[in-house]
Design an enzyme around this catalytic site. Structure first.
Site, PDB file in Angstrom:
ATOM      1  N   SER A  68       0.832  -1.209   0.000  1.00 40.38           N
ATOM      2  CA  SER A  68       0.000   0.000   0.000  1.00 40.38           C
ATOM      3  C   SER A  68       0.861   1.251   0.000  1.00 40.38           C
ATOM      4  O   SER A  68       1.966   1.265   0.563  1.00 40.38           O
ATOM      5  CB  SER A  68      -0.890  -0.009   1.249  1.00 40.38           C
ATOM      6  OG  SER A  68      -1.517   1.241   1.429  1.00 40.38           O
ATOM      7  N   TYR A  93      -2.634  -0.099   9.974  1.00 40.47           N
ATOM      8  CA  TYR A  93      -2.784  -0.669   8.636  1.00 40.47           C
ATOM      9  C   TYR A  93      -1.478  -0.553   7.861  1.00 40.47           C
ATOM     10  O   TYR A  93      -0.982  -1.535   7.289  1.00 40.47           O
ATOM     11  CB  TYR A  93      -3.903   0.042   7.877  1.00 40.47           C
ATOM     12  CG  TYR A  93      -3.925  -0.279   6.401  1.00 40.47           C
ATOM     13  CD1 TYR A  93      -4.120  -1.584   5.953  1.00 40.47           C
ATOM     14  CD2 TYR A  93      -3.735   0.724   5.442  1.00 40.47           C
ATOM     15  CE1 TYR A  93      -4.125  -1.890   4.599  1.00 40.47           C
ATOM     16  CE2 TYR A  93      -3.742   0.427   4.102  1.00 40.47           C
ATOM     17  CZ  TYR A  93      -3.941  -0.884   3.675  1.00 40.47           C
ATOM     18  OH  TYR A  93      -3.929  -1.169   2.329  1.00 40.47           O
TER      19      TYR A  93
END
Length: 276
Positions: A68, A93
């Site tokens: 990501s 995350y």
């Protein structure tokens, strides 16, 4: 199935008997990780470890997995390049996706498993995630409900259309990561290795403010949004911006779908899917 189910995953791998693995499943999203961190640990850490073990024991020829843009964390130098340091994530995350890259490297080093990590930048389009802003805004605008706009709408995101993401993945599947002969521990390149391990950004390399995104959605929906402004949430970064030179060099491709084209395509799909 749940990626944390190691025996079930083992059976799935044996049944598929596939030489290549594209691993895109994860618990995604920055804000939800503030409320339910356990889901990220189970899916993104335990689950990813199970994927690596399954690939190792099935002698997978190439593992392509989703990382990501969130791993860039506190970085302020833009555009974000895969050669940049990513040691300062600002959400759990992001930390789990950074961990995935490190875990994959260990398997590439120990077992020769070719691993390619893809840092996706704000992917959007048909069949996307309903928790993402473009989806929630479209649904609310068409229903005449207010939308919550964080950070005064000034946050910038490198919106990347799903077709471009798929094109990048497909081009990389048959190009297993290989050791970089120029790599040295004295001056380590964060994006390559002496092991078969590589990282690439997949982004549109054209940051756009959230306000601009909403303006385009209004145009595509044919009606105005009622905007309610909220402070920027903890864990949200100010801007994302992909340097895609490594991807372009490797496979001769870089995402280029303009946000206006992509959002109009999404709204058309959304209307059809919802039968609006």
């Amino acid at each position: 199935m749940d990626l944390a189910d190691a025996p079930g995953l083992k059976e799935a791998f044996l049944a598929a008997n596939a030489p290549h693995v594209v691993h895109l499943a994860a618990q995604a999203g920055v804000r939800w990780s503030l409320e339910n961190p356990g889901a990220y640990v189970q899916s993104n850490l335990v689950g990813f470890a199970n994927i690596l073990e399954a690939c190792r024991h099935n002698q997978t020829a190439h593992l392509v997995y989703a990382s990501s843009s969130s791993v860039y964390g506190s970085n302020t130098k833009v555009p974000f390049a895969v050669t940049d340091n990513t040691d300062h994530p600002v959400s759990l995350y992001a930390a789990t996706k950074k961990a995935n890259e490190a875990m994959a490297h260990s398997y590439a080093h120990l077992f020769g498993l070719p691993c390619t990590g893809l840092r996706f930048f704000t992917v959007y389009g048909p069949w996307g995630r309903p928790d993402m802003a473009y989806w929630k805004f479209t649904e609310a605008i068409l229903a005449g409900r207010p939308i919550e706009v964080f950070g005064e709408g000034l946050l910038k995101r490198d919106f990347t259309y799903i077709d471009d993401v798929v094109e990048g993945i497909v081009r990389l599947i048959d190009r297993p990561a290989a050791p970089d002969p120029a790599w040295t521990g004295m001056a380590p390149d964060p994006a390559t290795s002496s092991a078969p391990w590589r990282l690439y950004n997949i982004g549109n390399h054209t940051p756009v403010t959230v306000t601009e995104m909403i303006d385009i959605l209004e145009e595509a929906c044919g009606c105005k949004a009622v905007r309610v402004f909220k402070p920027r949430p903890a864990g949200d970064v100010e801007a994302t911006f992909a340097d895609v030179e490594a991807l372009k060099t490797a496979v001769g491709f870089q995402p280029a779908t303009p946000l206006r084209d992509g959002l109009h395509a999404f709204v058309a799909w959304f209307r059809d899917w919802k039968r609006l």
